[in-house]
Design a protein around this motif. Structure first.
Motif, PDB file in Angstrom:
ATOM      1  N   UNK A   5     -27.693 -38.138  36.845  1.00  0.00           N
ATOM      2  CA  UNK A   5     -27.951 -37.066  35.944  1.00  0.00           C
ATOM      3  C   UNK A   5     -27.232 -37.059  34.724  1.00  0.00           C
ATOM      4  N   UNK A   6     -27.542 -36.908  33.659  1.00  0.00           N
ATOM      5  CA  UNK A   6     -26.977 -36.496  32.258  1.00  0.00           C
ATOM      6  C   UNK A   6     -26.672 -34.937  32.142  1.00  0.00           C
ATOM      7  N   UNK A   7     -25.431 -34.533  32.172  1.00  0.00           N
ATOM      8  CA  UNK A   7     -25.205 -33.157  32.213  1.00  0.00           C
ATOM      9  C   UNK A   7     -25.065 -32.702  30.913  1.00  0.00           C
ATOM     10  N   UNK A   8     -26.223 -32.232  30.230  1.00  0.00           N
ATOM     11  CA  UNK A   8     -26.218 -31.720  28.752  1.00  0.00           C
ATOM     12  C   UNK A   8     -25.363 -30.726  28.552  1.00  0.00           C
ATOM     13  N   UNK A   9     -25.306 -29.825  29.532  1.00  0.00           N
ATOM     14  CA  UNK A   9     -24.186 -28.513  29.353  1.00  0.00           C
ATOM     15  C   UNK A   9     -22.914 -29.018  29.179  1.00  0.00           C
ATOM     16  N   UNK A  10     -22.505 -29.827  29.787  1.00  0.00           N
ATOM     17  CA  UNK A  10     -21.129 -30.291  29.806  1.00  0.00           C
ATOM     18  C   UNK A  10     -20.652 -31.507  28.985  1.00  0.00           C
ATOM     19  N   UNK A  11     -22.040 -32.016  28.163  1.00  0.00           N
ATOM     20  CA  UNK A  11     -21.798 -33.046  27.345  1.00  0.00           C
ATOM     21  C   UNK A  11     -20.607 -32.980  26.319  1.00  0.00           C
ATOM     22  N   UNK A  12     -19.646 -33.967  26.199  1.00  0.00           N
ATOM     23  CA  UNK A  12     -18.834 -33.615  25.261  1.00  0.00           C
ATOM     24  C   UNK A  12     -19.053 -34.999  24.347  1.00  0.00           C
ATOM     25  N   UNK A  13     -18.829 -34.737  23.077  1.00  0.00           N
ATOM     26  CA  UNK A  13     -18.937 -35.977  22.139  1.00  0.00           C
ATOM     27  C   UNK A  13     -17.793 -36.205  21.623  1.00  0.00           C
ATOM     28  N   UNK A  14     -16.783 -37.374  22.053  1.00  0.00           N
ATOM     29  CA  UNK A  14     -15.668 -37.591  21.506  1.00  0.00           C
ATOM     30  C   UNK A  14     -15.672 -38.524  20.236  1.00  0.00           C
ATOM     31  N   UNK A  15     -14.398 -38.576  19.604  1.00  0.00           N
ATOM     32  CA  UNK A  15     -14.580 -39.200  18.315  1.00  0.00           C
ATOM     33  C   UNK A  15     -14.892 -40.583  18.622  1.00  0.00           C
ATOM     34  N   UNK A  16     -14.534 -41.312  19.645  1.00  0.00           N
ATOM     35  CA  UNK A  16     -15.142 -42.519  19.784  1.00  0.00           C
ATOM     36  C   UNK A  16     -16.902 -42.622  19.931  1.00  0.00           C
ATOM     37  N   UNK A  17     -17.427 -41.669  20.599  1.00  0.00           N
ATOM     38  CA  UNK A  17     -18.850 -41.731  20.463  1.00  0.00           C
ATOM     39  C   UNK A  17     -19.511 -41.543  19.145  1.00  0.00           C
ATOM     40  N   UNK A  18     -18.888 -40.489  18.551  1.00  0.00           N
ATOM     41  CA  UNK A  18     -19.222 -40.273  17.257  1.00  0.00           C
ATOM     42  C   UNK A  18     -19.046 -41.495  16.424  1.00  0.00           C
ATOM     43  N   UNK A  19     -18.158 -42.319  16.475  1.00  0.00           N
ATOM     44  CA  UNK A  19     -17.733 -43.376  15.468  1.00  0.00           C
ATOM     45  C   UNK A  19     -18.709 -44.546  16.002  1.00  0.00           C
ATOM     46  N   UNK A  20     -19.166 -44.606  17.090  1.00  0.00           N
ATOM     47  CA  UNK A  20     -20.318 -45.335  17.769  1.00  0.00           C
ATOM     48  C   UNK A  20     -21.433 -45.086  17.038  1.00  0.00           C
ATOM     49  N   UNK A  21     -21.751 -43.878  16.900  1.00  0.00           N
ATOM     50  CA  UNK A  21     -23.172 -43.304  16.339  1.00  0.00           C
ATOM     51  C   UNK A  21     -23.041 -43.696  14.715  1.00  0.00           C
ATOM     52  N   UNK A  22     -21.957 -43.373  14.176  1.00  0.00           N
ATOM     53  CA  UNK A  22     -21.756 -43.586  12.930  1.00  0.00           C
ATOM     54  C   UNK A  22     -21.961 -44.817  12.521  1.00  0.00           C
ATOM     55  N   UNK A  23     -21.629 -45.974  13.251  1.00  0.00           N
ATOM     56  CA  UNK A  23     -21.648 -47.467  12.841  1.00  0.00           C
ATOM     57  C   UNK A  23     -23.035 -47.608  13.014  1.00  0.00           C
ATOM     58  N   UNK A  24     -23.988 -46.992  13.745  1.00  0.00           N
ATOM     59  CA  UNK A  24     -25.396 -47.365  13.954  1.00  0.00           C
ATOM     60  C   UNK A  24     -26.248 -46.705  12.825  1.00  0.00           C
ATOM     61  N   UNK A  25     -25.557 -45.498  12.382  1.00  0.00           N
ATOM     62  CA  UNK A  25     -26.474 -44.656  11.279  1.00  0.00           C
ATOM     63  C   UNK A  25     -26.158 -45.414  10.110  1.00  0.00           C
ATOM     64  N   UNK A  26     -24.777 -45.764   9.693  1.00  0.00           N
ATOM     65  CA  UNK A  26     -24.484 -46.514   8.528  1.00  0.00           C
ATOM     66  C   UNK A  26     -25.205 -47.901   8.427  1.00  0.00           C
ATOM     67  N   UNK A  27     -25.431 -48.409   9.709  1.00  0.00           N
ATOM     68  CA  UNK A  27     -26.182 -49.821   9.621  1.00  0.00           C
ATOM     69  C   UNK A  27     -27.665 -49.601   9.284  1.00  0.00           C
TER      70      UNK A  27
END
Length: 329
Positions: free
Chosen positions: A268-290
């Motif tokens: 189960x992926x718990x959407x309610x308690x999903x926290x987006x850390x800077x590490x995850x945001x930076x992973x997404x940023x790398x993929x977005x900027x690429x």
């Protein structure tokens, strides 16, 4: 500051003047340039599913635990706490706020904020944190996706689904998306190798087996979904069909219970308690900027029309994300 405030479950959001928050030692105050809406917002407004009031996640038992909703923000740093060294006033950031984004200003834990991707507008950036963070959690952490695997995304045209399709491709998977007829071309355009129109074909009865099923729509039982998985496959539950009492807990509990003696893995992926850390945001940023991942935006509403945006999201036909422009500067 101006904010849309929820006073009680079942009541509409109302514009009000409330105190401007002050950042704590490890927090930043963000002037909101854009935010977005999610199913979580309208579930929270109604205090549903009722079982969630016993499980936490921000829902109080009799009244909301907090008054300002909005789980995503993008904007400028207004002020920083005394322990914060990585940001300074004026920086452009995106994040999931501690206090909601349906306001002129939002509090964000510094550890859960990151510089805004350079190639995104504020509106595009506000579409990313919760939806893309959930898709990343489902694929990388719960699903343990590997290059060359076959991944099926059930609910491929929604906010989480459009990110899940793109992330699965970015991780080197072969992707099948399941969606309605009007979104088939869109899902194919964001990278799906195959697209199934759920009205014409049941993905659990095609005979094709996948290594990983990201189940956002929750439209088939766990038993049926196992037919679409390899013997060592993984079923990741992200969402489920609506009901006042259990949504999506009823679908989730039934699927988890039925999976106990199955060979396949169910998580189960718990959407309610999903926290987006800077590490995850930076992973997404790398993929977005690429250029490998980009938010899909259905509609953009002005700040004053947040209630209308939530009503549109609740109707269940949004493709990708519904975004809100920040209050006038």
């Amino acid at each position: 500051m101006k904010a849309f405030v929820l006073r009680s479950y079942g009541s509409p959001l109302r514009m009000a003047e409330i105190d401007k928050p002050v950042p704590g030692d490890d927090e930043v105050l963000v002037r909101v340039r854009a935010t977005s809406v999610q199913p979580y917002d309208w579930h929270f407004m109604r205090g549903q599913p009722y079982i969630a009031r016993l499980m936490g996640g921000g829902l109080g038992l009799r009244e909301p635990a907090f008054a300002v909703l909005g789980a995503d923000v993008a904007g400028h740093v207004e002020a920083v706490g005394r322990n914060v060294t990585e940001f300074r006033p004026g920086d452009e950031v995106f994040a999931m706020p501690k206090q909601g984004g349906f306001a002129e200003y939002a509090l964000v834990a510094a550890a859960e904020a990151a510089p805004k991707p350079k190639n995104l507008t504020f509106e595009q950036a506000a579409a990313v944190p919760l939806a893309a963070g959930t898709a990343l959690l489902a694929l990388r952490d719960q699903g343990r996706v590997q290059p060359g695997q076959r991944v099926l995304v059930n609910g491929a045209s929604g906010g989480v689904g459009t990110f899940a399709v793109q992330l699965a491709k970015a991780f080197g998977a072969e992707v099948t998306g399941v969606c309605g007829a009007r979104n088939v071309d869109l899902v194919r355009s964001i990278g799906a190798d195959e697209v199934i129109d759920y009205a014409k074909e049941d993905f659990t009865r095609t005979g094709r087996r996948h290594d990983l099923l990201i189940d956002i729509a929750g439209s088939r039982s766990g038993t049926a979904c196992r037919r679409a998985l390899t013997r060592s496959g993984t079923h990741v539950l992200v969402g489920g069909p609506s009901s006042r009492c259990l949504q999506p807990a009823g679908h989730v509990f039934a699927t988890l219970a039925a999976s106990v003696f199955a060979a396949q893995r169910t998580v189960l992926t718990d959407v309610v308690r999903c926290t987006t850390t800077r590490r995850n945001l930076m992973t997404l940023t790398e993929l977005i900027e690429d250029g490998r991942v980009m938010p899909v935006i259905d509609r953009t509403y002005p700040f004053e029309e947040i209630p209308a945006a939530i009503a549109y999201q609740e109707a269940g036909h949004a493709t990708g994300k519904v975004v809100i422009e920040g209050p006038p500067q």
